[in-house]
Design an enzyme around this catalytic site. Structure first.
Site, PDB file in Angstrom:
ATOM      1  N   SER A  48       0.814  -1.219   0.000  1.00  0.00           N
ATOM      2  CA  SER A  48       0.000   0.000   0.000  1.00  0.00           C
ATOM      3  C   SER A  48       0.849   1.273   0.000  1.00  0.00           C
ATOM      4  CB  SER A  48      -0.957  -0.055   1.193  1.00  0.00           C
ATOM      5  OG  SER A  48      -1.805   1.042   1.198  1.00  0.00           O
ATOM      6  N   ASP A  78      -2.812   6.329  -3.024  1.00  0.00           N
ATOM      7  CA  ASP A  78      -1.701   5.657  -2.350  1.00  0.00           C
ATOM      8  C   ASP A  78      -1.174   4.594  -3.329  1.00  0.00           C
ATOM      9  OD1 ASP A  78      -3.885   3.938  -2.142  1.00  0.00           O
ATOM     10  OD2 ASP A  78      -3.152   3.035  -0.291  1.00  0.00           O
ATOM     11  N   ASP A 135      -1.469   1.302  -3.773  1.00  0.00           N
ATOM     12  CA  ASP A 135      -2.328   0.266  -4.367  1.00  0.00           C
ATOM     13  C   ASP A 135      -3.718   0.798  -4.710  1.00  0.00           C
ATOM     14  OD1 ASP A 135      -3.052   0.465  -1.674  1.00  0.00           O
ATOM     15  OD2 ASP A 135      -3.730  -1.610  -1.584  1.00  0.00           O
ATOM     16  N   ASP A 144      -6.381   1.861  -3.215  1.00  0.00           N
ATOM     17  CA  ASP A 144      -7.669   1.659  -2.552  1.00  0.00           C
ATOM     18  C   ASP A 144      -8.089   2.980  -1.907  1.00  0.00           C
ATOM     19  OD1 ASP A 144      -5.667   1.505  -0.656  1.00  0.00           O
ATOM     20  OD2 ASP A 144      -6.467  -0.252   0.379  1.00  0.00           O
TER      21      ASP A 144
HETATM   22 MG    MG Z   1      -3.724   1.183   0.243  1.00  0.00          MG
END
Ligand code: MG
Length: 451
Positions: A95, A237, A239, A241
């Site tokens: 992340s 960020d 990744d 999400d």
């Molecule tokens: Mg993340």
């Protein structure tokens, strides 16, 4: 044995998180999920190494692997949810952590982040150090293309795309050279939005800027948004999400403000419950109530928020760090969906900076006191005895609610620190409350050590 933290297994590559660990963990995941497991990665240079090790482990337990490519975590979650022949997912990502980190995040068959019970099953299988299956039972390996495109099509279908196209918006997009480098530009293109990109090269140096989308890491985006005349700035960020925004004037919009604005907008269309952790600003509760909605608080951690949203049939939810959850799409934090809904909000309501100015002002002080894991228990027990407030909430740590403020006292689950948050509509009261409780925690620590 506890492997999973609040968000998957994370660590420094080849130090805490070795290929050997990924292999053995893959075998445990393969045993628990069985069938076919979908895998995806972000853009970290250790991605292929960890993918190979985890895949080998899963297949050695007799489960099959389907690699769907470099896509955001919510794209993998959408893939798992929408393919009934897939039994679970594994995302190779750390992340927002620095480049030397990587991690393994597990996804349940319904596309939600694996809950604690499922993680415990995997940890148990890991501890057993399972044998490999016989040669003829080795799991298959395949790849699938189009997961990112299908995900973006689904996102577009969940919003008023015609309104966004009509508004002819321009945005600055900063992907931190992460997993959203292909999908978020594609989303903007499909919505007729002109995009000026930075840090949006999957082959670029990771992460381009530090991956955590907080104000101090987004100075370049803020400046570019202000000087280019764009309607807003967008940052993910690593990744994707999560997603945060910058106004057309180049001002950073904190995650609780975007959470509040989108909550109000969704509640205007459909009344219901909004779910968020106890650490979120009261700003969100104020906006939810003024738009006729109900607020539901949970412990900190997005899997808990998602599951509570499913239980309460909530209309919206999320965290103050830019992790927004849209049940119309799926029950997980979703960066592309956050962009799409914010674009719809701006297309319908006008400039973001004007909307932000309608929100009530709150001030939050975030402090921490260093302490050992052993001290944490003693601090928690003493705080509970000594605390007095108008209302005490024990959903996560201790939240003391006063007439003019609240204080949240929580031991960190991953670091040797005690976290102290204090919030008020008056900055001096927030500061005074934070000072008071930092001093109290320090006194308790001194008392513990002198006994
Ligand atoms: Mg993340």
């Amino acid at each position: 044995m506890r492997l999973f933290g609040t968000n998957g297994v994370r660590g420094v590559i080849n130090q805490d998180l070795t290929p050997e660990l990924a292999l053995r963990m893959g075998r445990a995941i393969g045993r628990i999920y069985g069938g076919t497991v979908a895998l995806a990665t972000d853009t970290r240079c250790s991605a292929d190494m960890m993918l190979s090790a985890a895949s080998a482990g899963i297949r050695s337990a007799g489960a099959s692997v389907r690699y769907i490519g470099m896509v955001p975590t919510p794209a993998l979650q959408y893939y798992v949810k929408s393919h009934i022949d897939v039994s679970g997912g594994v995302m190779i990502t750390a992340s927002h952590n620095p480049p030397q980190f990587n991690g393994i995040k597990c996804v349940s068959a319904d596309g939600t982040e694996a809950g604690r019970a499922e993680e415990e099953d995997i940890e148990k299988a890991y501890a057993e150090d399972l044998p490999c299956v016989p040669a003829e039972e080795t799991g298959a390996y395949s790849t699938a293309s189009g997961a990112g495109e299908d995900y973006i099509d689904a996102v577009v279908s969940c919003i008023d795309a015609a309104a966004v196209r009509k508004a002819r918006l321009t945005v600055c997009l900063d992907c931190a050279n992460g997993a959203s480098c292909r999908t978020s530009p594609l989303l903007l293109k499909n919505l007729g939005v002109r995009a000026i990109t930075l840090n949006s090269d999957p082959q670029g140096e990771f992460p381009g800027r530090l991956s955590e989308p907080v104000e101090e890491n987004l100075k370049e985006l803020m400046s570019l948004t202000r000087h280019s005349g764009a309607d807003l700035g967008i940052a993910h960020d690593g990744d994707a999400d999560r997603c945060v925004f910058v106004t057309g004037k180049g001002e950073f919009v904190s995650g609780d403000k975007s959470l509040a604005l989108i909550a109000g907008y969704i509640l205007d269309a459909e009344k219901g419950t909004v779910v968020t952790p106890v650490s979120t600003s009261s700003l969100v509760e104020d906006v939810v109530r003024s738009h006729g909605g109900a607020i539901e608080y949970t412990a900190v951690g997005s899997p808990v928020v998602s599951r509570r949203m499913l239980e309460t049939k909530a209309v919206f939810g999320g965290e103050e760090n830019g992790g927004l959850i849209f049940p119309a799409m799926q029950h997980c934090r979703d960066g592309a969906m956050s962009i799409a809904k914010m674009l719809e909000f701006v297309a319908v309501n006008g400039p973001l900076d004007k909307a932000v100015r309608t929100l009530p002002a709150y001030y939050i002080e975030k402090r921490k006191v260093e302490c050992s894991d052993k001290d944490k228990e003693a601090i928690a027990a003493t705080l509970e005895k000594r605390a007095s407030a108008v209302e005490i909430c024990k959903i996560d740590g201790l939240k003391l609610i006063f007439d003019d403020s609240w204080v949240l006292l929580r031991p960190s689950g991953t670091e040797p620190i005690y976290k102290i948050f204090a919030e008020s509509r008056d900055a001096s009261i927030a500061k005074a409350r934070a000072d008071e409780y930092v001093a109290l925690v320090r006194t308790i620590l001194t008392d513990c050590h002198s006994q």
